[in-house]
Design a protein around this motif. Structure first.
Motif, short mmCIF file in Angstrom:
data_model
loop_
_atom_site.label_atom_id
_atom_site.label_comp_id
_atom_site.label_asym_id
_atom_site.label_seq_id
_atom_site.Cartn_x
_atom_site.Cartn_y
_atom_site.Cartn_z
N VAL D 100 0.88 -1.17 0.00
CA VAL D 100 0.00 0.00 0.00
C VAL D 100 0.92 1.23 0.00
O VAL D 100 1.65 1.46 0.96
CB VAL D 100 -0.93 0.03 1.22
CG1 VAL D 100 -1.72 1.35 1.26
CG2 VAL D 100 -1.89 -1.15 1.16
N LEU D 101 0.90 1.96 -1.09
CA LEU D 101 1.75 3.15 -1.19
C LEU D 101 0.97 4.36 -0.70
O LEU D 101 -0.20 4.55 -1.05
CB LEU D 101 2.22 3.35 -2.63
CG LEU D 101 3.14 2.25 -3.15
CD1 LEU D 101 3.69 2.62 -4.53
CD2 LEU D 101 4.29 2.00 -2.18
N GLU D 102 1.64 5.14 0.11
CA GLU D 102 1.01 6.29 0.73
C GLU D 102 1.92 7.50 0.57
O GLU D 102 3.14 7.39 0.74
CB GLU D 102 0.81 5.99 2.22
CG GLU D 102 0.08 7.07 2.96
CD GLU D 102 -0.22 6.67 4.41
OE1 GLU D 102 -0.95 5.69 4.61
OE2 GLU D 102 0.31 7.34 5.32
N ALA D 103 1.34 8.64 0.23
CA ALA D 103 2.14 9.86 0.13
C ALA D 103 1.63 10.92 1.09
O ALA D 103 0.43 11.06 1.32
CB ALA D 103 2.11 10.41 -1.30
N ARG D 104 2.58 11.64 1.67
CA ARG D 104 2.30 12.81 2.48
C ARG D 104 3.27 13.90 2.06
O ARG D 104 4.35 13.61 1.57
CB ARG D 104 2.49 12.53 3.97
CG ARG D 104 1.40 11.63 4.54
CD ARG D 104 1.75 11.11 5.91
NE ARG D 104 0.76 10.17 6.36
CZ ARG D 104 -0.37 10.51 7.00
NH1 ARG D 104 -0.62 11.79 7.29
NH2 ARG D 104 -1.24 9.60 7.37
N GLY D 105 2.87 15.13 2.26
CA GLY D 105 3.75 16.21 1.86
C GLY D 105 3.25 17.54 2.35
O GLY D 105 2.36 17.62 3.20
N GLU D 106 3.81 18.58 1.79
CA GLU D 106 3.46 19.91 2.24
C GLU D 106 3.67 20.92 1.12
O GLU D 106 4.51 20.72 0.24
CB GLU D 106 4.34 20.31 3.43
CG GLU D 106 5.81 20.28 3.09
CD GLU D 106 6.72 20.52 4.28
OE1 GLU D 106 6.46 21.43 5.06
OE2 GLU D 106 7.72 19.77 4.39
N VAL D 107 2.89 21.98 1.18
CA VAL D 107 3.12 23.13 0.31
C VAL D 107 4.23 23.95 0.97
O VAL D 107 4.06 24.44 2.08
CB VAL D 107 1.84 23.96 0.16
CG1 VAL D 107 2.12 25.26 -0.59
CG2 VAL D 107 0.77 23.14 -0.56
N THR D 108 5.38 24.07 0.29
CA THR D 108 6.48 24.82 0.90
C THR D 108 6.33 26.32 0.64
O THR D 108 6.87 27.13 1.38
CB THR D 108 7.85 24.33 0.38
OG1 THR D 108 7.83 24.32 -1.05
CG2 THR D 108 8.17 22.94 0.90
N LYS D 109 5.57 26.68 -0.41
CA LYS D 109 5.28 28.09 -0.69
C LYS D 109 4.09 28.15 -1.63
O LYS D 109 4.07 27.47 -2.65
CB LYS D 109 6.49 28.75 -1.38
CG LYS D 109 6.20 30.07 -2.09
CD LYS D 109 6.21 31.26 -1.15
CE LYS D 109 5.80 32.56 -1.86
NZ LYS D 109 6.81 33.05 -2.81
N ALA D 110 3.11 28.97 -1.28
CA ALA D 110 1.98 29.22 -2.18
C ALA D 110 2.03 30.69 -2.55
O ALA D 110 1.61 31.55 -1.78
CB ALA D 110 0.66 28.85 -1.51
N GLY D 111 2.62 30.97 -3.71
CA GLY D 111 2.71 32.35 -4.17
C GLY D 111 1.49 32.75 -4.96
O GLY D 111 0.54 31.97 -5.10
#
Lengths: 140, 140, 140, 140
Positions: D100-111
């Motif tokens: 089961v592949l799972e991804a997590r992450g973040e927006v490092t900058k929303a210009g």
């Protein structure tokens, strides 16, 4: 882009640079000109201060020269001020003291807002850094 | 890795650097240490010589600091000599004179031959550069 | 590399593919051959199943085709089994249904362990994706 | 963004997907939802059709899932339609059938115009792909 200045003497007589860029001037200076075919070529000669602890040109120096080269290559397309959005480099071979490093490349797409560049730094026949960059035009 | 030296006075007393890396020392010097949690943190203070013609820290300076930071972050995993295979940076915000730039990151994989790092340079709460790097161990 | 099979009929008669790669075959199939100059060229025709919700070829489809293309371009240099270490793509223009997408590229360095590739996917005269990849040889 | 649909039965009941994206639906489908902390998580289960000739999940499949994940992670920040400008992935470990592949992450900058994302795909405790992406908002 800042105003370019043409070098009048020494090894790089006839080449241009941007002296108002303090980091590039301190790291380089790096130089650019048009070759006979109208293509942009950039160049500098490796000195001991460009080396890492292993005696090769530092990756950061190569990427600084690549960033300079992208702005020289895309100068006409940027036609004003631009900022780098992404810069990526693949390190192919080590460059050493005395090498003349030269970059050539191309604008792969000049969009309304975003300009894409790719290029290659080499030392004679030896490929040193393959680079790509994404530049965004900004209002002056 | 070259031998690290600990700074004994000034703003970065207690931090370490690698003086035998000429390009890093000339561009920075850049500094690293372990924080209270054992994580690696790197730092330097922006001076006018780090700026581009637009008054922001040059992308090449940020990538040089990122490369330095990757080797500090992965120092234990490299456990010897390593060379950068790929370094990529996303430029999030401009950093300016006087900013203290700090990088933190992590080894996402330390394989037998290849080590992967990712990290973030920030100036206080402001994210500046998101970077990833691929490092290859080499026999000393 | 798995064994390649040559297509014997239809639009891609004379081109080769690797049928044992299930994801590529399901996404494509994608095809490669040598052109008159001995350079590797890869190709496929865009169908509705390759599109994203905006009606353009999905970025993941382009990157899958780029990865396939890197292995075709570097086939002789890999000379056995290889795995992708890094793949990066700059998305230049949208490709649409009916386009014949074609990739060409070059090995920028074939080292003892690491092979570097760069290339460009285009649809006729329109550049679509600029890509770079780092491949590591693995023992079979 | 296209309209998301919530799955009502099976392993991914309660998760959402974008069925109007034909390539993602054909490759996946891939799923996303908010976890207890409000963070975005994405997931799919590896089947034989996701594999390359070596029996590992194909890099193009991972990058397609990464691209999907970037849009899920940045959905609120894009707040409309966006296109990928750059997507880069570092391949850390092989994933195999049944994972089961799972991804997590973040927006490092929303210009104002450009949004930057980074994230990690993992299979349980095993890191699989470290990815970064640059997305440009486009007018609908």
């Amino acid at each position: 882009m800042p105003e370019a200045v043409e070098i009048t003497e020494g090894e790089f007589a006839g080449w241009k640079t941007w002296p108002s860029d303090k980091f590039e001037t301190g790291s380089g200076p790096f130089y650019y000109r048009l070759d006979a075919d109208g293509g942009v070529v950039t160049r500098f000669r490796v000195e001991p201060r460009h080396l890492n602890a292993g005696g090769a040109v530092h990756g950061g120096c190569l990427l600084t020269f690549a960033d300079f080269s992208c702005f020289a290559i895309a100068d006409k397309d940027i036609a004003g001020r631009g900022v780098t959005v992404n810069l990526s480099g693949d390190f192919l071979n080590a460059a050493v003291e005395g090498d003349v490093l030269e970059a050539r490349g191309e604008v792969t797409k000049a969009g309304g807002r975003i300009i894409y560049v790719r290029g290659l730094i080499s030392a004679g026949d030896k490929p040193i850094l393959s680079f790509t960059s994404v530049i965004m035009r900004v209002k002056s």
